[in-house]
Scaffold this active site. Structure first.
Site, PDB file in Angstrom:
ATOM      1  N   ASN A 139     -13.843   5.334   3.664  1.00  0.00           N
ATOM      2  CA  ASN A 139     -14.081   4.635   4.948  1.00  0.00           C
ATOM      3  C   ASN A 139     -13.251   5.009   6.172  1.00  0.00           C
ATOM      4  O   ASN A 139     -13.742   4.488   7.219  1.00  0.00           O
ATOM      5  CB  ASN A 139     -13.595   2.896   4.462  1.00  0.00           C
ATOM      6  CG  ASN A 139     -14.496   2.501   3.730  1.00  0.00           C
ATOM      7  OD1 ASN A 139     -15.515   2.768   3.548  1.00  0.00           O
ATOM      8  ND2 ASN A 139     -13.976   1.489   2.723  1.00  0.00           N
TER       9      ASN A 139
ATOM     10  N   TYR B 139       0.774  -1.185   0.218  1.00  0.00           N
ATOM     11  CA  TYR B 139       0.152   0.058  -0.105  1.00  0.00           C
ATOM     12  C   TYR B 139       0.806   1.333  -0.055  1.00  0.00           C
ATOM     13  O   TYR B 139       0.470   2.390  -0.219  1.00  0.00           O
ATOM     14  CB  TYR B 139      -0.786   0.032   1.298  1.00  0.00           C
ATOM     15  CG  TYR B 139      -1.813  -0.930   1.319  1.00  0.00           C
ATOM     16  CD1 TYR B 139      -2.953  -0.990   0.451  1.00  0.00           C
ATOM     17  CD2 TYR B 139      -1.704  -2.079   2.149  1.00  0.00           C
ATOM     18  CE1 TYR B 139      -3.985  -2.073   0.324  1.00  0.00           C
ATOM     19  CE2 TYR B 139      -2.891  -3.119   2.315  1.00  0.00           C
ATOM     20  CZ  TYR B 139      -3.924  -3.123   1.137  1.00  0.00           C
ATOM     21  OH  TYR B 139      -4.936  -4.001   1.379  1.00  0.00           O
TER      22      TYR B 139
ATOM     23  N   HIS C  20      -4.549   5.812  -1.938  1.00  0.00           N
ATOM     24  CA  HIS C  20      -5.351   5.732  -0.631  1.00  0.00           C
ATOM     25  C   HIS C  20      -4.382   6.183   0.372  1.00  0.00           C
ATOM     26  O   HIS C  20      -4.928   6.471   1.360  1.00  0.00           O
ATOM     27  CB  HIS C  20      -5.898   4.462  -0.578  1.00  0.00           C
ATOM     28  CG  HIS C  20      -7.158   4.390  -0.016  1.00  0.00           C
ATOM     29  ND1 HIS C  20      -8.009   5.492   0.050  1.00  0.00           N
ATOM     30  CD2 HIS C  20      -7.818   3.455   0.727  1.00  0.00           C
ATOM     31  CE1 HIS C  20      -9.053   5.467   0.639  1.00  0.00           C
ATOM     32  NE2 HIS C  20      -8.925   4.069   1.176  1.00  0.00           N
TER      33      HIS C  20
ATOM     34  N   ASP D 149      -7.325  11.237   1.347  1.00  0.00           N
ATOM     35  CA  ASP D 149      -7.207  11.263  -0.320  1.00  0.00           C
ATOM     36  C   ASP D 149      -8.845  11.741  -0.564  1.00  0.00           C
ATOM     37  O   ASP D 149      -9.714  11.499   0.187  1.00  0.00           O
ATOM     38  CB  ASP D 149      -7.158  10.100  -0.876  1.00  0.00           C
ATOM     39  CG  ASP D 149      -7.789   8.723  -0.276  1.00  0.00           C
ATOM     40  OD1 ASP D 149      -7.679   8.679   0.815  1.00  0.00           O
ATOM     41  OD2 ASP D 149      -8.567   8.257  -1.329  1.00  0.00           O
TER      42      ASP D 149
ATOM     43  N   TYR E 279      -5.532  -0.286   9.783  1.00  0.00           N
ATOM     44  CA  TYR E 279      -6.388  -0.292   8.584  1.00  0.00           C
ATOM     45  C   TYR E 279      -7.248   0.763   8.595  1.00  0.00           C
ATOM     46  O   TYR E 279      -7.691   1.170   9.502  1.00  0.00           O
ATOM     47  CB  TYR E 279      -6.709  -1.783   7.860  1.00  0.00           C
ATOM     48  CG  TYR E 279      -5.670  -2.754   7.866  1.00  0.00           C
ATOM     49  CD1 TYR E 279      -4.855  -2.640   6.472  1.00  0.00           C
ATOM     50  CD2 TYR E 279      -5.144  -3.492   8.671  1.00  0.00           C
ATOM     51  CE1 TYR E 279      -3.936  -3.539   6.140  1.00  0.00           C
ATOM     52  CE2 TYR E 279      -4.040  -4.559   8.303  1.00  0.00           C
ATOM     53  CZ  TYR E 279      -3.562  -4.366   7.436  1.00  0.00           C
ATOM     54  OH  TYR E 279      -2.651  -5.454   6.960  1.00  0.00           O
TER      55      TYR E 279
END
Length: 204
Positions: free
Chosen positions: A129, A32, A37, A108, A81
């Protein structure tokens, strides 16, 4: 005697107001690191690198402390996360006794063109989220957030692939300058306040 008694709580309030929690949102894991993101992680990493700071593994995340002109900025990268970001934010807000007005969440935003900055005192989660988790745990949308544009150059049905995809070559070239601007805006938030920072950096 009266004036001394009145002054003590005021001094305590001033001390508390000089501490800020800067929360960069992202996902942990090598896959990641360079994704769109993870721009929240990227911004706080950039500030830490510029100032020669290192992150320490702590409960629910990684933390670095940056002191400048009488202010203390705690840079937090949650390790929960994205979907559980609120848990880490709440824990460190309470532990360090930081008011939500002194919290800045970096995330973002698909609705802004690449590299555009938009800082706001409150707002909806916009389907993000990380912001959704924070809103649920704090039970409010009333906290400062810093949206970093990643644009929406993806084909229908490909939003997840795009957001979790890596920057293209053009974006990679432009990113260092955009990160410098983002770091300046974060520092301004602590030194000049939310209103002045919005006036100076929004839309840049």
């Amino acid at each position: 005697m009266k004036s001394e008694m009145l002054q003590t709580p005021q001094n305590n309030t001033n001390e508390v107001s000089k501490k800020f929690l800067i929360v960069g949102l992202g996902n942990i894991g090598a896959e990641y690191v360079n994704t769109r993101h993870n721009i929240g992680f990227k911004v706080v990493d950039h500030l830490a690198k510029k100032e020669g700071l290192s992150f320490e593994t702590v409960k629910l995340g990684a933390l670095a402390e940056y002191k400048t002109k009488g202010r203390t900025l705690l840079l937090l990268k949650p390790n929960t996360y994205m979907n559980l970001s609120g848990k880490a934010l709440q824990y460190w807000m309470e532990k360090e006794k930081i008011a939500k007005e002194n919290v800045l969440v970096i995330t973002d935003d698909l609705n802004l063109s690449f590299g555009t900055i938009r800082i706001k005192p409150k707002g909806s989660d916009g389907g993000h989220n990380g912001l959704k988790s924070i809103q649920q745990i704090l039970n409010t949308t009333d906290y400062p957030r810093f949206r970093f544009g990643i644009s929406d150059e993806f084909k229908k049905g490909k939003q997840v692939d795009y957001v979790l995809g890596e920057w293209d070559e053009q974006e990679k070239t432009a990113l260092p300058e955009r990160l410098d601007m983002a770091v300046a805006a974060v520092t301004s938030f602590a030194l000049a306040g939310l209103g002045n920072t919005m006036s100076e950096y929004n839309g840049k």
